[in-house]
Design an enzyme around this catalytic site. Sequence first.
Site, short mmCIF file in Angstrom:
data_model
loop_
_atom_site.label_atom_id
_atom_site.label_comp_id
_atom_site.label_asym_id
_atom_site.label_seq_id
_atom_site.Cartn_x
_atom_site.Cartn_y
_atom_site.Cartn_z
N ASP A 24 1.54 -4.88 0.86
CA ASP A 24 2.93 -5.10 0.45
C ASP A 24 3.13 -6.53 -0.06
OD1 ASP A 24 5.56 -4.48 0.04
OD2 ASP A 24 6.16 -4.71 2.12
N HIS A 41 1.42 -6.09 -9.28
CA HIS A 41 0.51 -4.98 -8.95
C HIS A 41 -0.88 -5.25 -9.54
CE1 HIS A 41 3.77 -2.89 -7.14
NE2 HIS A 41 4.40 -2.58 -8.27
N LEU A 135 -19.77 0.78 2.62
CA LEU A 135 -18.37 0.75 3.05
C LEU A 135 -17.65 1.94 2.42
CD1 LEU A 135 -15.85 -2.01 3.47
CD2 LEU A 135 -15.35 -0.43 1.65
C1 FPP Z 1 3.87 -2.73 -2.43
O1 FPP Z 1 4.35 -3.94 -2.99
C2 FPP Z 1 2.73 -2.26 -3.20
C3 FPP Z 1 2.63 -1.08 -3.85
C4 FPP Z 1 3.70 -0.06 -3.85
C5 FPP Z 1 1.46 -0.72 -4.60
C6 FPP Z 1 0.18 -1.31 -4.08
C7 FPP Z 1 -0.79 -1.26 -5.16
C8 FPP Z 1 -1.75 -2.15 -5.39
C9 FPP Z 1 -2.08 -3.29 -4.54
C10 FPP Z 1 -2.57 -2.02 -6.58
C11 FPP Z 1 -3.67 -1.02 -6.39
C12 FPP Z 1 -3.15 0.32 -6.51
C13 FPP Z 1 -2.94 0.98 -7.64
C14 FPP Z 1 -2.00 2.12 -7.64
C15 FPP Z 1 -3.58 0.63 -8.91
P1 FPP Z 1 5.86 -3.99 -3.47
O2 FPP Z 1 5.92 -3.66 -4.91
O3 FPP Z 1 6.72 -3.13 -2.59
O4 FPP Z 1 6.20 -5.50 -3.22
P2 FPP Z 1 7.61 -6.10 -2.80
O5 FPP Z 1 7.87 -5.63 -1.39
O6 FPP Z 1 7.39 -7.57 -2.87
O7 FPP Z 1 8.61 -5.59 -3.79
#
Ligand code: FPP
Length: 258
Positions: A24, A41, A135
Amino acid sequence: MFSALNASASKDQTVPRHVAIVMDGNGRWAKRRFMPRGMGHKAGVDALVTVVQAAADRGIGFLTVFAFSSENWKRPEEEVSGLMSLLIVALSKHLTKLRTDGVQIRVVGDLAGVSPKVRQALLDACEATAHNERLVLTVAFNYGGRWDVLQACRRIVADGLSPDRIDEATMSRYMAMSYAPDPDLFIRTGGEVRLSNFLLWQSAYAELVFTDCLWPDFDGRELDKALETFRRRERRFGDVGQDDEPPASGLAVNTPGN
Ligand code: FPP
């Protein structure tokens, strides 16, 4: 070479066999840099590649990451389609290296609910790495813990098991991650303190570590901090602690697990 299969049989409890991560904080990472959320992302993918390597180097056998939750469809359409495209790009960019590094990719989630293109990219990555053992990287995609419990129940009913044959071991066998030990360590980055419907059944006795570090900033050093916290925890699995005295009268005290 280190093998995830050997790790699951290992008695060394100072290194978790299975680490689960809620990645997150991508959006906030981008916002702080005046960049669109998608850039967060993208940076999140780079962090993931770094952490996969770090986890393998530290002898962790199973790493499971929450890449897209059942609830993430509620995000703006542009962000959702950006995440789908990013997944395809990330797999094509990093697959060769992951394969030669001994990483086995697996996916859990409701793949019937994603586009054929995304589904195929995930399945191809799984197939290309199926023989690796260093892994096991599980990508939870269109996944939710409640979905997982439901799909297990549905398949148990479809298989016609009678109620007296269903116990915890049966449920575990029907859960999406039946091939892996339960997570020992559950990490959530980004400062929120909740599980967000991730691996609800499997994390019953996981040690929970919450960090303010935003996911794109998470790296081997941050992983080491979480591992150090894990090492200091006393895992009791519902038993009494090592320093506690046994119940005075020898009476069986039926307390819920801690
Ligand atoms: C949460 O951060 C993260 C996600 C919903 C996606 C996690 C994805 C990745 C780390 C990239 C790898 C995965 C893919 C699908 C290519 P947020 O957007 O909720 O962050 P915030 O809380 O700061 O808004």
